[in-house]
Design an enzyme around this catalytic site. Structure first.
Site, short mmCIF file in Angstrom:
data_model
loop_
_atom_site.label_atom_id
_atom_site.label_comp_id
_atom_site.label_asym_id
_atom_site.label_seq_id
_atom_site.Cartn_x
_atom_site.Cartn_y
_atom_site.Cartn_z
N HIS A 72 10.80 113.54 3.11
CA HIS A 72 11.04 113.41 1.67
C HIS A 72 9.97 114.16 0.88
CE1 HIS A 72 13.76 109.58 1.66
NE2 HIS A 72 14.17 110.50 2.51
N TYR A 200 11.70 103.83 -6.93
CA TYR A 200 10.82 102.73 -7.35
C TYR A 200 11.18 102.41 -8.79
CZ TYR A 200 7.68 103.47 -3.34
OH TYR A 200 7.16 103.56 -2.08
N PRO A 292 2.62 96.08 -0.63
CA PRO A 292 3.36 97.19 -0.02
C PRO A 292 3.81 98.31 -0.97
CG PRO A 292 4.71 95.20 -0.12
CD PRO A 292 3.34 94.80 -0.54
N LYS A 296 1.18 101.89 2.05
CA LYS A 296 -0.07 102.31 2.69
C LYS A 296 -0.47 101.50 3.93
CE LYS A 296 -1.16 105.83 0.29
NZ LYS A 296 -0.10 106.67 0.81
N TYR A 384 0.09 109.24 -2.65
CA TYR A 384 1.28 108.77 -1.92
C TYR A 384 1.47 109.54 -0.62
CZ TYR A 384 5.89 106.67 -1.33
OH TYR A 384 6.97 105.95 -0.83
#
Ligand code: FAD
Ligand code: DHB
Length: 393
Positions: A72, A200, A292, A296, A384
């Site tokens: 991704h 998200y 979460p 990570k 990220y």
């Protein structure tokens, strides 16, 4: 029984450590409380940083991940139903791989067992001894018999509720902790993903995350209150809530399907310092927990054991102890940056019931800034996809 490194726990941390040590010619034995079936079926994380993918590949367990993992190059942020893409490739030249922790675990167990690696599943009443001296021992019970494993070092890879951290004298550890006033309800479903990328979502009803495991399986999460009853959440209620929180075209297009698993995850930030006590090394969730939202937890566990395996290899090949001595400090630099990022993502994307409305307005401004600022998105993307590993030598 005797080995060089006694490892408690066969989660990703313990399994990867034993594989990395094996590649360096170092012997290890893993003691695991649960059955192999249970360990392989435990559904948890799904996003691997590029550095994690590299470590797994170097460890010789990357083949299926490279075939089946989904690369991704960005994520979608949904704010009140409007989508905003964060383009990792354009912002920082990186990507993540979506590949379930269950699959990482299966690949590692297969690799260890194929090389005659020793994993004692269903080892009961594990206790650790003598790690403040130079003759550590691990006692346990298997098939009703008491056994003892003598070793040079103990790796505490036994997760947050494990026995290793709890065996360190209280005065030797400093605990930093924050518990959030909400939890996640996760559902794995037999339904194709609605989007090519993770979504998200911030919404007045609460946070939602749309994720996936394969072109046929989706993984959904919604913010809920802690200590809820699973029976109060039939599938239809979860789908309805997810649709409401994703909103817009995503909600209309959402394919549904039967659920395979449902579970709650508590939300906690936690660090125990230092991560080493004598000849005991804590790694992964045994030493630290992140909420979460930043994906990570698993990645930090991998980063820890990479440092530990290098330290142990330097010790066994040339008697060097400096990398083992700096293990805790090296790991904690990364751990605290992941703590910061996970706390930030969590605070920005969840609803905090009953707090000062001023804080809610600042949160909305933070989201507004993020979706309109390249600089802010670049900082998100850099964290990220994973900060670079530090050189230890
Ligand atoms: P673990 O995976 O916890 O492994 C520890 C092992 O030690 C287990 O196999 C356990 O059975 C064993 N053990 C424990 N006690 C003993 C004992 N006394 N004796 C012998 N063996 C013992 N991260 C994300 O990034 N995204 C997510 O969505 C996500 N969801 C999660 C959901 C839950 C319910 C949990 C608990 C964690 C989640 N995480 C998530 C975090 C991520 O899964 C962990 O960071 C990761 O599993 C850490 O790996 P580990 O090997 O350190 O610990
Ligand atoms: C998944 C879990 C996470 O915590 C996250 O941030 C992204 C994805 C997952 O399970 O797919």
């Amino acid at each position: 029984m005797r080995t060089q490194v006694g490892i408690v726990g066969s989660g990703p941390a313990g399994l990867l450590l034993s594989q990395l040590l094996h590649l360096q010619g170092i012997e290890a034995v893993i003691l695991e409380r649960r059955s192999r079936h249970y360990v392989e079926g435990r559904i948890r994380a799904g996003v691997l940083e590029q550095g994690t993918v590299d470590v797994l590949s170097e460890a010789g367990v990357g083949e299926r991940m490279r075939c089946e993992g989904l690369v991704h190059e960005g994520i979608q942020l949904s704010v009140h139903g409007r989508l905003h893409r964060v383009d990792f490739k354009a912002l920082v030249g990186g990507a993540v791989t979506v590949y379930g922790q269950t699959e990482v675990t299966k690949d590692l167990i297969n690799a260890r067992l194929a090389a005659d690696g020793q994993i004692a599943f269903e080892a009961e009443d594990v206790t650790i001894h003598g790690f403040d001296g130079d003759q550590p021992r691990i006692r346990f019970r298997q098939d009703g018999r008491r056994r003892e494993l003598a070793c040079d070092f103990i790796a505490g890879c036994d997760g947050f509720h494990g026995v290793c951290r709890q065996s360190v004298p209280q005065a030797a550890l400093t605990i930093h902790e924050r518990v959030y006033p909400f939890a996640w309800l996760g559902m794995l479903v037999e339904a194709p993903p609605v989007s090519d990328e993770l979504i998200y979502a911030y919404h007045e009803r609460g946070f939602a995350l749309f994720s996936m495991r394969s072109p046929a399986r989706s993984r959904l999460y919604i913010q809920c209150t802690p200590d809820e009853d699973l029976d109060a959440w039939p599938d239809q209620r979860i789908w309805d809530e997810l649709r409401a929180r994703l909103g817009g075209e995503t909600a209309d297009a959402l394919p549904t399907g039967p659920s395979i698993e449902k579970s709650f995850a508590p939300m906690r930030s936690f660090v125990a310092e230092p991560m080493r006590f004598g000849r005991l090394f804590l790694a992964g969730d045994a030493a630290h927990i992140v909420p979460p939202t930043g994906a990570k937890g698993l990645n930090l566990a991998v980063a820890d054991v990479r440092v530990l395996a290098r330290g142990l290899a330097a010790f066994y090949t040339s008697g060097r102890t400096d990398l083992l001595e700096s293990y805790s400090a090296t790991c904690l630099r990364r751990v605290w940056k992941a703590q910061r990022f996970s706390w930030w993502m969590t605070s920005m994307l969840h609803r905090f019931p009953g707090r000062n409305p001023y804080d809610d307005r600042v949160q909305l401004a933070e989201l507004d800034y993020l979706v309109s600022s390249r600089a802010a998105q670049q900082a998100l993307a850099e964290n990220y996809v994973g900060l670079p590993f530090e050189a230890e030598e």
